[in-house]
Scaffold this motif. Sequence first.
Motif, PDB file in Angstrom:
ATOM      1  N   LEU A  15       0.838  -1.203   0.000  1.00 31.72           N
ATOM      2  CA  LEU A  15       0.000   0.000   0.000  1.00 31.72           C
ATOM      3  C   LEU A  15       0.870   1.250   0.000  1.00 31.72           C
ATOM      4  O   LEU A  15       0.623   2.193  -0.758  1.00 31.72           O
ATOM      5  N   ARG A  16       1.908   1.274   0.815  1.00 36.37           N
ATOM      6  CA  ARG A  16       2.794   2.440   0.862  1.00 36.37           C
ATOM      7  C   ARG A  16       3.508   2.637  -0.473  1.00 36.37           C
ATOM      8  O   ARG A  16       3.732   3.769  -0.908  1.00 36.37           O
ATOM      9  N   GLU A  17       3.897   1.526  -1.115  1.00 39.26           N
ATOM     10  CA  GLU A  17       4.490   1.641  -2.446  1.00 39.26           C
ATOM     11  C   GLU A  17       3.507   2.310  -3.406  1.00 39.26           C
ATOM     12  O   GLU A  17       3.888   3.147  -4.232  1.00 39.26           O
TER      13      GLU A  17
ATOM     14  N   TYR B  99       0.387  10.262  -4.370  1.00 34.94           N
ATOM     15  CA  TYR B  99      -0.403  10.690  -3.208  1.00 34.94           C
ATOM     16  C   TYR B  99       0.503  11.103  -2.050  1.00 34.94           C
ATOM     17  O   TYR B  99       0.243  12.102  -1.368  1.00 34.94           O
ATOM     18  N   GLU B 100       1.575  10.356  -1.855  1.00 35.52           N
ATOM     19  CA  GLU B 100       2.482  10.640  -0.747  1.00 35.52           C
ATOM     20  C   GLU B 100       3.103  12.031  -0.888  1.00 35.52           C
ATOM     21  O   GLU B 100       3.235  12.770   0.092  1.00 35.52           O
ATOM     22  N   ALA B 101       3.481  12.401  -2.110  1.00 36.41           N
ATOM     23  CA  ALA B 101       4.085  13.711  -2.336  1.00 36.41           C
ATOM     24  C   ALA B 101       3.074  14.837  -2.131  1.00 36.41           C
ATOM     25  O   ALA B 101       3.417  15.916  -1.633  1.00 36.41           O
TER      26      ALA B 101
ATOM     27  N   PRO C 148       1.706  14.470   2.241  1.00 38.40           N
ATOM     28  CA  PRO C 148       2.688  13.771   3.079  1.00 38.40           C
ATOM     29  C   PRO C 148       2.227  13.582   4.525  1.00 38.40           C
ATOM     30  O   PRO C 148       2.625  12.619   5.184  1.00 38.40           O
ATOM     31  N   ALA C 149       1.391  14.483   5.021  1.00 32.42           N
ATOM     32  CA  ALA C 149       0.931  14.369   6.411  1.00 32.42           C
ATOM     33  C   ALA C 149       0.060  13.138   6.627  1.00 32.42           C
ATOM     34  O   ALA C 149      -0.102  12.672   7.757  1.00 32.42           O
TER      35      ALA C 149
ATOM     36  N   THR D 282       0.160   5.233   8.563  1.00 32.72           N
ATOM     37  CA  THR D 282      -0.346   4.223   7.637  1.00 32.72           C
ATOM     38  C   THR D 282      -0.533   2.885   8.336  1.00 32.72           C
ATOM     39  O   THR D 282      -1.528   2.189   8.135  1.00 32.72           O
ATOM     40  N   ARG D 283       0.436   2.531   9.181  1.00 31.65           N
ATOM     41  CA  ARG D 283       0.348   1.267   9.908  1.00 31.65           C
ATOM     42  C   ARG D 283      -0.880   1.241  10.814  1.00 31.65           C
ATOM     43  O   ARG D 283      -1.607   0.259  10.876  1.00 31.65           O
TER      44      ARG D 283
END
Length: 242
Positions: A190-192, A199-201, A204-205, A212-213
């Motif tokens: 999922l993080r990948e 989305y991460e960029a 980021p918050a 996420t965990r």
Amino acid sequence: MLTPEQKENLVVVLAGARNPLNIGAAARAMSNFGFRTLRIVTEFPLPVTEAKSAVDAAEVMQQATVHTSFAEAIGDCGLIYGTTAVGSRRLEHPVEPLPQAAAAVRNVLAGKQRAAIVFGSEKTGMSNEQMSYCSGLLTIPMEVHGTSMNLGQSVAVCLWELTRDGVSGGVMPEDGFADSAAVDRFEAVLREGLTATGYEAKFPANCGEEMTRRLVRRLRLNRRDAEIWTGIWRQVLWKLRQ
């Protein structure tokens, strides 16, 4: 009452305990109530060695395993409860009173799955990172809010609550909860995906590793759903990388 097999499937995790007397007291409490599966997370094995030679709970301590990785210590557990005195600390998981959490643990043990109760270090309790691996948090109701018991007392009270006659609680998935290692695999892919989609960029918050965990573990996925979601995201990643 819990059967011997169910007691074997209850994992007591000491995360960061450094006093051999406290480790010994926890092992003695386990022995008194018939539990045997002790895992100790520490980078300092000496206190464990000292506890093994001094404590009157030899069987528990001889079977105890030592881990440097918290994730490894709870990897085969389907339900993980961290313990907390709450106090003024900001917690990201809902906190359940011990009787409620114990009912959920009994339910999982009845389904022949492993469950873990985690106790943090004597001075600081569990770290935020360790808590992020938990399915939920529990607290022992006490007269004075925010105070804490010593390690041996806390273990004894939690195990007593598990062994007394009580009802199970919560809905158990038909095929059982996904164990922590399977949830880790889904969370990693999922993080990948969050990185690959941008989305991460952009947010980021919302994508910190601990956040996420926690989001994933609050879902309490069953085994099949964890496998399916992992497969879905792997396919999404494959398509994005074409």
